[in-house]
Motif scaffolding. Structure first.
Motif, PDB file in Angstrom:
ATOM      1  N   GLY A 106     -49.413   1.607  -0.507  1.00 20.45           N
ATOM      2  CA  GLY A 106     -50.056   1.042   0.669  1.00 20.45           C
ATOM      3  C   GLY A 106     -49.339   1.484   1.931  1.00 20.45           C
ATOM      4  O   GLY A 106     -48.520   2.410   1.912  1.00 20.45           O
ATOM      5  N   ILE A 107     -49.628   0.809   3.038  1.00 15.34           N
ATOM      6  CA  ILE A 107     -49.005   1.110   4.320  1.00 15.34           C
ATOM      7  C   ILE A 107     -48.168  -0.087   4.742  1.00 15.34           C
ATOM      8  O   ILE A 107     -48.697  -1.190   4.948  1.00 15.34           O
ATOM      9  CB  ILE A 107     -50.066   1.417   5.395  1.00 15.34           C
ATOM     10  CG1 ILE A 107     -50.856   2.680   5.001  1.00 15.34           C
ATOM     11  CG2 ILE A 107     -49.418   1.618   6.753  1.00 15.34           C
ATOM     12  CD1 ILE A 107     -51.973   3.024   5.964  1.00 15.34           C
ATOM     13  N   ARG A 108     -46.879   0.123   4.841  1.00 12.23           N
ATOM     14  CA  ARG A 108     -45.962  -0.965   5.199  1.00 12.23           C
ATOM     15  C   ARG A 108     -46.332  -1.542   6.567  1.00 12.23           C
ATOM     16  O   ARG A 108     -46.649  -0.824   7.495  1.00 12.23           O
ATOM     17  CB  ARG A 108     -44.523  -0.464   5.221  1.00 12.23           C
ATOM     18  CG  ARG A 108     -43.983  -0.109   3.839  1.00 12.23           C
ATOM     19  CD  ARG A 108     -42.516   0.256   3.900  1.00 12.23           C
ATOM     20  NE  ARG A 108     -42.000   0.611   2.590  1.00 12.23           N
ATOM     21  CZ  ARG A 108     -41.568  -0.277   1.696  1.00 12.23           C
ATOM     22  NH1 ARG A 108     -41.611  -1.558   1.976  1.00 12.23           N
ATOM     23  NH2 ARG A 108     -41.105   0.126   0.523  1.00 12.23           N
ATOM     24  N   GLY A 109     -46.241  -2.853   6.658  1.00 12.62           N
ATOM     25  CA  GLY A 109     -46.549  -3.545   7.904  1.00 12.62           C
ATOM     26  C   GLY A 109     -47.995  -3.968   8.026  1.00 12.62           C
ATOM     27  O   GLY A 109     -48.334  -4.786   8.879  1.00 12.62           O
TER      28      GLY A 109
ATOM     29  N   GLU B  30     -59.212  -8.342  13.697  1.00  8.64           N
ATOM     30  CA  GLU B  30     -58.438  -9.299  14.479  1.00  8.64           C
ATOM     31  C   GLU B  30     -57.361  -9.999  13.653  1.00  8.64           C
ATOM     32  O   GLU B  30     -56.204 -10.059  14.049  1.00  8.64           O
ATOM     33  CB  GLU B  30     -59.381 -10.325  15.120  1.00  8.64           C
ATOM     34  CG  GLU B  30     -60.363  -9.683  16.104  1.00  8.64           C
ATOM     35  CD  GLU B  30     -61.259 -10.709  16.769  1.00  8.64           C
ATOM     36  OE1 GLU B  30     -60.826 -11.875  16.885  1.00  8.64           O
ATOM     37  OE2 GLU B  30     -62.380 -10.353  17.157  1.00  8.64           O
ATOM     38  N   GLU B  31     -57.744 -10.524  12.474  1.00  6.44           N
ATOM     39  CA  GLU B  31     -56.752 -11.219  11.656  1.00  6.44           C
ATOM     40  C   GLU B  31     -55.771 -10.246  11.023  1.00  6.44           C
ATOM     41  O   GLU B  31     -54.557 -10.445  11.070  1.00  6.44           O
ATOM     42  CB  GLU B  31     -57.449 -12.046  10.572  1.00  6.44           C
ATOM     43  CG  GLU B  31     -58.232 -13.242  11.105  1.00  6.44           C
ATOM     44  CD  GLU B  31     -58.831 -14.066   9.984  1.00  6.44           C
ATOM     45  OE1 GLU B  31     -58.490 -13.811   8.808  1.00  6.44           O
ATOM     46  OE2 GLU B  31     -59.640 -14.961  10.273  1.00  6.44           O
ATOM     47  N   ALA B  32     -56.286  -9.183  10.391  1.00  2.00           N
ATOM     48  CA  ALA B  32     -55.407  -8.225   9.707  1.00  2.00           C
ATOM     49  C   ALA B  32     -54.855  -7.170  10.652  1.00  2.00           C
ATOM     50  O   ALA B  32     -53.763  -6.647  10.425  1.00  2.00           O
ATOM     51  CB  ALA B  32     -56.167  -7.558   8.558  1.00  2.00           C
ATOM     52  N   SER B  33     -55.592  -6.831  11.712  1.00  2.00           N
ATOM     53  CA  SER B  33     -55.164  -5.828  12.707  1.00  2.00           C
ATOM     54  C   SER B  33     -54.746  -4.514  12.060  1.00  2.00           C
ATOM     55  O   SER B  33     -53.652  -4.007  12.296  1.00  2.00           O
ATOM     56  CB  SER B  33     -54.017  -6.397  13.553  1.00  2.00           C
ATOM     57  OG  SER B  33     -54.423  -7.551  14.231  1.00  2.00           O
ATOM     58  N   ARG B  34     -55.614  -3.968  11.245  1.00  5.54           N
ATOM     59  CA  ARG B  34     -55.287  -2.728  10.546  1.00  5.54           C
ATOM     60  C   ARG B  34     -55.748  -1.517  11.344  1.00  5.54           C
ATOM     61  O   ARG B  34     -56.901  -1.447  11.768  1.00  5.54           O
ATOM     62  CB  ARG B  34     -55.930  -2.733   9.153  1.00  5.54           C
ATOM     63  CG  ARG B  34     -55.300  -3.782   8.233  1.00  5.54           C
ATOM     64  CD  ARG B  34     -56.000  -3.889   6.912  1.00  5.54           C
ATOM     65  NE  ARG B  34     -55.436  -4.972   6.114  1.00  5.54           N
ATOM     66  CZ  ARG B  34     -55.998  -5.465   5.022  1.00  5.54           C
ATOM     67  NH1 ARG B  34     -57.144  -4.973   4.600  1.00  5.54           N
ATOM     68  NH2 ARG B  34     -55.420  -6.450   4.359  1.00  5.54           N
ATOM     69  N   ALA B  35     -54.844  -0.566  11.517  1.00 11.04           N
ATOM     70  CA  ALA B  35     -55.117   0.620  12.318  1.00 11.04           C
ATOM     71  C   ALA B  35     -56.148   1.511  11.628  1.00 11.04           C
ATOM     72  O   ALA B  35     -56.111   1.703  10.419  1.00 11.04           O
ATOM     73  CB  ALA B  35     -53.834   1.398  12.558  1.00 11.04           C
TER      74      ALA B  35
END
Length: 515
Positions: free
Chosen positions: A53-56, A395-400
């Motif tokens: 996955g992607i950290r953060g 908005e909640e997860a704010s994934r790029a």
């Protein structure tokens, strides 16, 4: 003409295979070796505790299963390999009568289910873990909503307004998953014999866990749950794995129509080893998988005979997940690309037009009946679901966006299985029978790219895109069938590596986060 001596010299001085040659199908031994090295490297990565996955933003948590019991899945692995060994002998499947082919496909469905069930009971307390996966408001959340429904028609009628109040996944989905668990829960309550049989099996698997099942689930998740409801949760998990296994039947029918019965048999064997299919046995994505494969098969029927069943498959599938809208892109690309290769004649066009009209009538009819019977409002549900999904993702997860556009295909490949993904891509590039597929391979790749670029799904594509993995099994079977004398080595290496990767992922990843 060349002399025999010149021929022998040319054989003795074969040039090393280039990368382009590997891609076109030469140097199959190197492809088999590359598959093994890549898969073993991934398994080592997982065992070493590295994240996927992607950290953060999102990673699959690493958690080595304590007290794991691998005898059940290993037994399933042995059974599948033995079945594959018998069925893939030269000319055996071609000489098998149609009735016995049907028996073997049913047997493969059962073996696939046993393998998925074996993966489910790996943990030390499989009954509590499996029941927790279904009952958890976070891991799945549909069951926790379903058991609290007291007035089903009123809930369905007011569903768009209720969606924002639901936990986690239930907020963004149509009522199908909740209706499924509601129905299973009512069935177990109304059928005491089923509850007793489920409990008897649970005691065999996990005596201590079964004895305190409802108390443990209540304490762990903070929701009141009766013993019968807890047993219904466990039963639901194994039932979902079975429904996902049923997708092998339409997959075989689809593959048989496109590439023949032998390739179809190999494709069903390969799909039974897909890690995502095995790891997410107790997930509602298994139902999405079933309707997705039925839709692809239905489109082939529509295109060739005018059969309108695809309307029913799509209508029922969209009740489970709005993600099946992607199937419109798939069949649209398949039709457009297929026309350029195999243009339909006038008679075929007439059949297809009549079939499309019939499919639309069936599709609309299903939702008109549901609206008149229980007040289900699909447009309102779609509008509410899209709004909640957008809020949750952005908005909640704010994934790029760009991170996941790059990474999502990687995760998809991992959960599909690196061996199968490699051979499927080789089939797309090196397919010399594209006319037979009629654009199927390119439609699959195109749909994946469109979904990825849309940014609609950011993370968890290994689970959410499970319904787009069956085409890879078909394409992988096509390419492996072109190995000639190396077929056994290539096919069985893929089969074993796929299952090894799945069991390693189950042992090292916390697939369902239970909190």
């Amino acid at each position: 003409m060349k002399s025999s001596s010149s021929k022998s010299k040319s054989k003795g001085k074969e040039k090393p295979t280039s990368l382009s040659g590997l891609w076109r199908g030469k140097g199959n031994e190197w492809l088999i070796l590359l598959t093994a090295v890549a898969t073993v490297a991934l398994m080592a990565w997982i065992i070493s505790g590295r994240s996927i996955g992607i950290r953060g933003e999102w990673t699959w948590p690493m958690r080595i299963v304590a007290g794991a019991r691998f005898w059940a899945p290993l037994g399933g692995v042995a059974l599948l390999i033995a079945t594959a060994g018998w069925l893939t002998r030269p000319k055996r499947w071609e000489r098998t009568r149609r009735r016995w082919r049907a028996v073997w496909i049913i047997w493969l469905v059962m073996v696939a289910w046993l393998l998925a069930a074996g993966v489910l009971i790996i943990p030390q307390n499989p009954v509590v873990v499996t029941g927790g996966i279904i009952a958890s408001p976070q891991a799945t959340s549909y069951f926790s909503v379903a058991v609290n429904i007291t007035d089903l028609p009123a809930t369905v009628k007011s569903f768009p307004a209720l969606m924002e109040t639901f936990p986690q996944h239930a907020r963004t989905h149509p009522p199908g998953p909740i209706l499924f668990f509601w129905g299973v829960n009512r069935l177990v309550h109304a059928w005491p014999g089923l509850a007793k049989a489920t409990e008897a099996v649970c005691v065999r698997l996990d005596k201590d866990g079964t004895e305190h099942l409802s108390q443990v689930l209540h304490q762990q998740f903070g929701i009141p749950i009766t013993r019968t409801e807890a047993l219904a949760a466990v039963f639901s998990a194994f039932l979902l794995a079975g429904l996902g296994s049923l997708s092998l039947i339409p997959l075989y029918m689809l593959a048989s129509s496109l590439y023949g019965s032998t390739t179809a048999m190999r494709a069903t064997l390969l799909f039974a080893t897909v890690p995502s299919f095995l790891l997410f046995g107790p997930s509602i994505d298994q139902l999405v998988l079933l309707f997705a494969v039925l839709t692809l098969w239905g489109f082939l029927l529509l295109r060739r005979t005018g059969n309108p069943l695809i309307g029913l498959f799509l209508a029922l599938g969209l009740l489970i997940s709005l993600g099946l809208v992607a199937m419109f892109a798939f069949i649209g690309l398949w039709w457009l690309l297929g026309r350029s290769v195999l243009p339909e004649n006038v008679a075929d066009k007439r059949k297809m037009v009549m079939g499309i009209v019939g499919a639309l009538l069936i599709f609309i009819g299903v939702y008109v009946i549901l609206w008149l019977a229980v007040g289900l409002n699909l447009p309102a549900i779609i509008k509410a679901g899209l709004a909640v999904h957008r809020h949750t993702t952005l908005e909640e997860a704010s994934r790029a966006y760009w991170k996941w556009v790059i990474y999502d295909p990687i995760e998809f490949a991992i959960f599909l299985g690196l061996p199968l993904m490699l051979w499927a891509l080789l089939a797309v590039r090196g397919d010399n029978q594209r006319a037979a597929l009629g654009g199927f391979a390119l439609a699959w790749v195109g749909t994946l790219l469109l979904l990825d670029v849309s940014g609609w799904v950011r993370a968890e594509t290994g689970r959410i895109w499970l319904f787009l993995m069956p085409p890879a099994a078909l394409l992988g079977a096509v390419r492996l069938g072109q190995l000639g004398k190396r077929f056994d080595l290539g096919f069985f290496s893929v089969l074993v590596l796929q299952m090894g990767q799945a069991i390693t992922m189950k042992a090292g990843l916390d697939i369902f986060i239970l909190k």
